[in-house]
Design an enzyme around this catalytic site. Structure first.
Site, short mmCIF file in Angstrom:
data_model
loop_
_atom_site.label_atom_id
_atom_site.label_comp_id
_atom_site.label_asym_id
_atom_site.label_seq_id
_atom_site.Cartn_x
_atom_site.Cartn_y
_atom_site.Cartn_z
CB SER A 1 -0.98 0.20 1.30
OG SER A 1 -1.64 1.58 1.06
CG HIS B 1 -0.87 6.68 6.03
ND1 HIS B 1 -2.08 6.06 6.34
CD2 HIS B 1 -0.80 7.34 4.35
CE1 HIS B 1 -2.89 5.97 5.15
NE2 HIS B 1 -1.80 6.80 4.17
CE LYS C 1 -1.48 -3.40 4.15
NZ LYS C 1 -1.54 -5.32 3.56
#
Length: 253
Positions: free
Chosen positions: A133, A141, A155
């Site tokens: 992503s 974020h 991730k």
């Protein structure tokens, strides 16, 4: 059959994973498709064929049968935040999210992806395509605060692990995923979340799926990581030349 490539899609019961699995099945002249899902229910949901394996990415031993004889791995597994019940949009405010026990991003997006990368390397897979992503360069974020999961942090850690693995890789950091038709927009590639500062920061799920499959066909996609979004429909020219698209990318991570 010998000259067809066998491709395993993990997260094949998910919204983007299903599309990749279906596209591979439609191209049976080029690929032998396999899917990995977490539950028998998911297997039935995508057709219940013998080429769909049930396994738990958090338990590396369950991945071995699915990866036997596989040429390419496309990783589309992801932790999924759940909305806490009782949210009333009419009262303003924001919904709260949580992750189910055992299904936090650390377990799914880090350990689960690491297990897949290790098992694929062990099985001699030629290339791993990992869908991540955009937003991973920003520790603050908003996605990281969902359920206190730090999802983009984990991730990113898995992406780095893949980049360091020695296996040829393609890391696709998708923009905001949309349930729209694919193949009708001009795709944009970027780096370091620069696309997030623009108006063009979304992508249709079928376009992500198509890029995953096209990445298996061109040397230009290997050892590369990039952000992926698209122009609005009707602006620019729909992307058809994927070799040229991958050639635009110079970033390894």
């Amino acid at each position: 059959m010998a000259d067809l490539s066998t491709v395993l899609v993990t997260g094949a019961g998910g919204r983007t994973g299903q599309i990749v699995y279906k596209k591979l099945k439609e191209r049976s002249d080029q690929f032998v498709a396999r899917g990995l899902v977490r539950t028998p229910e998911s297997k039935e949901k995508i057709g219940g064929a013998d080429d769909v394996f049930v396994g738990d990415i958090r338990d590396a031993s369950t991945l071995v049968p699915a990866l036997q004889g596989v040429d390419y791995l496309i990783i589309l597994t992801s932790a999924v935040p759940r909305m806490k019940p009782g949210f009333d949009p009419t009262k303003g405010g924001r919904p709260e999210f949580y992750f189910e026990e055992g299904a936090y991003p650390e377990q799914v997006d880090w350990i689960g992806q690491k297990n897949q990368i290790d098992a694929a390397k062990e099985a001699g897979v030629k290339q791993i395509v990992l869908v991540g992503s955009m937003g991973g360069t920003n520790l603050n974020h908003p996605l990281n605060s969902l359920g206190n999961g730090n999802i983009l942090v984990w991730k990113r850690k898995a992406e780095q692990y893949l980049a360091d693995s020695g296996v040829p890789y393609t890391i696709i950091r998708a923009g905001g995923l949309q349930d729209r038709d694919g193949g009708i927009r001009e795709l944009l590639v970027g780096k370091d979340d620069e696309l997030l500062q623009t108006e063009t920061r979304t992508i249709a799920r079928p376009d992500v799926a198509e890029v995953c499959i096209q990445a298996l066909k061109y040397e230009e996609s290997k050892f590369k990581a990039f952000d992926l979004a698209s122009k609005p429909e009707g602006v620019g020219t729909p992307t058809k030349d994927f070799k040229a698209l991958f050639s635009l990318i110079t970033t390894r991570f």
